[in-house]
Design an enzyme around this catalytic site. Structure first.
Site, PDB file in Angstrom:
ATOM      1  N   GLU A 167      55.463 -22.171 -28.229  1.00 23.10           N
ATOM      2  CA  GLU A 167      55.200 -21.966 -26.901  1.00 23.10           C
ATOM      3  C   GLU A 167      55.129 -22.976 -25.870  1.00 23.10           C
ATOM      4  OE1 GLU A 167      53.099 -17.985 -26.304  1.00 23.10           O
ATOM      5  OE2 GLU A 167      54.543 -16.809 -27.066  1.00 23.10           O
ATOM      6  N   GLU A 353      57.484 -13.309 -32.709  1.00 27.14           N
ATOM      7  CA  GLU A 353      56.260 -12.528 -32.225  1.00 27.14           C
ATOM      8  C   GLU A 353      57.282 -11.713 -31.516  1.00 27.14           C
ATOM      9  OE1 GLU A 353      52.724 -14.497 -30.234  1.00 27.14           O
ATOM     10  OE2 GLU A 353      52.754 -15.955 -31.112  1.00 27.14           O
TER      11      GLU A 353
HETATM   12  C1  BGC Z   1      50.942 -15.578 -28.292  1.00 27.81           C
HETATM   13  C2  BGC Z   1      49.702 -15.085 -28.635  1.00 27.81           C
HETATM   14  C3  BGC Z   1      49.457 -13.781 -27.358  1.00 27.81           C
HETATM   15  C4  BGC Z   1      50.317 -13.040 -27.616  1.00 27.81           C
HETATM   16  C5  BGC Z   1      49.940 -11.668 -26.532  1.00 27.81           C
HETATM   17  C6  BGC Z   1      51.959 -14.910 -26.969  1.00 27.81           C
HETATM   18  O1  BGC Z   1      51.927 -15.412 -26.191  1.00 27.81           O
HETATM   19  O2  BGC Z   1      51.591 -16.863 -29.481  1.00 27.81           O
HETATM   20  O3  BGC Z   1      48.772 -16.306 -28.958  1.00 27.81           O
HETATM   21  O4  BGC Z   1      48.339 -12.869 -28.291  1.00 27.81           O
HETATM   22  O5  BGC Z   1      51.411 -13.889 -26.581  1.00 27.81           O
HETATM   23  O6  BGC Z   1      49.449 -12.084 -25.211  1.00 27.81           O
END
Ligand code: BGC
Length: 471
Positions: A167, A353
């Site tokens: 990111e 994610e």
């Molecule tokens: C990040 C994580 C973070 C998650 C929730 C993502 O942007 O990669 O490190 O915990 O979002 O905020």
């Protein structure tokens, strides 16, 4: 007609974490400090002054965590490597103690047939490099490439899936423009420099990987947030284009189209560097896959006071929001995957994610942690990715964020994203209902998604999962 769900046989089913958020013991075995250590120990930067000094204690409990992944049926795990464990001052001397930790982890994963997916940088820059300007110093492309080579040499015989950065948008927006994340700067002129150097570092690491002839694949992980215009008013449409350029295309266009979105000149004005195009040759290295982190979309309107993009978010009263204030919108995930394919071609994609923070009820007497909102969230988003695959998107894996409740950066431990509950006093892990649900999805290759969203008890009653995973 009842919809059917069946994911490809070699689909990667994983969960994701990052080093500073779970490991704890940031200075063990010769590691150097990172900017997160400094930031969390500075006044007023993190909720309740919490830091990752213990976090989930994964540094010592990693073997149990890997066993848990295996019990849940995961066949992949996305983790990040802490740069300052490998090179305590960011460059130069290697730290055998730090390398040994990731060695053990990777071997432990492979012993359980879990594919390691390693990210080289998930925000915890070595503090010694921040002292030299961090992401603002153009030399960082070389520093990062040298660090990447050390990781490839140490682990590349076993890790076949690498991501350079996690990111870059969050690093520049949170770290250099709005300041809520380390290193906590708030400077319009720094943000585009940090972006360009992040992307140059990405390109330099990809070049090292190619030149080294390592046997595996390398890509980039971006967070993408679809922007939908609140109205058809030309001002809102323009604002939506700016927001999309700023958050999404800023990191995709230079890699896949070797150009910066024209809107960035409008967003950054005089702060947009005259030399930005010089970086494009390095940035536009072909990559093997794109990792997408998807959490939400935003309905966008013009707002001249919201600098520098001049775009605001319109809340949707009838929709569900997570505890971090993000709208739950699974259809946007399907649309996003289709639009990435349409705009950038048929590159292999992974959801690296996806997840949500919700309030979880305390552990019940029978030991269960019920998180029905997260079960619902996963159910809807897993259906959404299946819709994209059915429509021809080359999506090869899904990683839930996160395996464990963990350190949510400046929000400390106040937000729980895990499918596994962590008791921060005892550090005991308890798979939540969402972990059992996800496990059921994996074991059925997705077939259970045809059922309506399960209630907590129904997961167990239907025999889709067992109270103790893997039993
Ligand atoms: C990040 C994580 C973070 C998650 C929730 C993502 O942007 O990669 O490190 O915990 O979002 O905020």
């Amino acid at each position: 007609m009842r919809e059917t769900f069946r994911f490809p046989d070699h689909f990667l089913w994983g969960a994701a974490t990052s080093a500073y958020q779970i490991e704890g013991h940031p200075h063990a075995d010769g590691a150097g400090p990172s900017i997160w250590h400094r930031f969390a120990n500075s006044p007023g930067r993190t909720m309740n002054a919490e830091s990752g000094v213990i976090a989930c204690d994964h540094y010592t409990r990693w073997a149990d965590d890997v066993a848990l992944m295996s019990q849940l049926g995961l066949n992949a795990y996305r983790f990040s490597i802490s740069w300052s464990r490998i090179l305590p001052t960011g460059v130069g001397a290697k730290n055998p103690g730090g390398i040994a930790f990731y060695d053990r982890l990777v071997d432990g994963l492979l012993a359980r047939n879990i594919t390691p997916n390693a990210t080289l940088f998930h925000w915890d820059l070595p503090a010694a490099l921040d002292d030299r300007g961090g992401w603002l110093n153009p030399d960082i492309a070389d520093w990062f490439a040298d660090y990447a080579r050390v990781c490839f040499d140490a682990l590349g015989d076993r890790v076949k899936m690498w991501a350079t950065l996690n990111e870059p948008w969050v690093v520049t927006d949170g770290g250099y423009l709005h300041g809520a994340l380390a290193p906590g700067h708030r400077n319009l002129f720094e943000a585009p420099l940090a972006s360009i150097n992040l992307m140059r570092a990405h390109g330099a690491a990809v070049k090292v990987y190619r030149a080294g002839g390592y046997d595996g694949r390398i890509g980039l992980v971006v967070n993408l947030e679809p922007k939908d215009a609140a109205t058809d008013h030309p001002d809102d449409l323009e604002a939506t284009r700016r927001a999309d350029a700023y958050m999404n295309r800023q990191y995709l266009d230079p890699v896949f189209k070797k150009q910066w979105p024209a809107e960035l000149r409008d967003v950054f004005g005089e702060a947009w560097p005259a030399h930005a195009d010089d970086a494009l040759d390095l940035i536009a290295q072909p990559i093997d896959f794109l990792g997408i982190n998807y959490y939400t979309r935003s309905v966008t309107k013009n707002d001249d006071s919201a600098l520098p993009v001049r775009a605001g978010v319109v809340r949707q009263p009838s929709h569900t929001y997570t505890e971090t204030g993000w709208e739950v919108h699974p259809d946007s995930l399907t649309k996003l995957l289709l639009s990435v394919k349409a705009q950038y071609g048929d590159i292999p994609l992974y959801i690296t994610e996806n997840g949500a923070a919700f309030y979880d009820a305390p552990k019940a007497h029978d030991g269960r942690v019920e998180d029905p909102l997260r079960v619902r969230y996963l159910h809807a988003h897993l259906r959404a990715i299946h819709h994209a695959i059915a429509a021809g998107v080359d999506l090869r894996g899904y990683f839930a964020w996160s395996l464990l409740d963990n350190y949510e950066w400046s929000l400390g431990f106040s937000k729980r994203f895990g499918i596994v509950h962590v008791d921060y006093d005892t550090l005991e892990r308890t798979p939540k209902a969402s972990a059992h649900f996800y496990s059921g999805v994996i074991r059925s290759h997705g077939e259970v998604l045809a059922e309506p969203v399960p209630t907590a008890g129904s997961l167990l009653d239907a025999g889709l999962v067992t109270a103790s995973p893997g039993a």
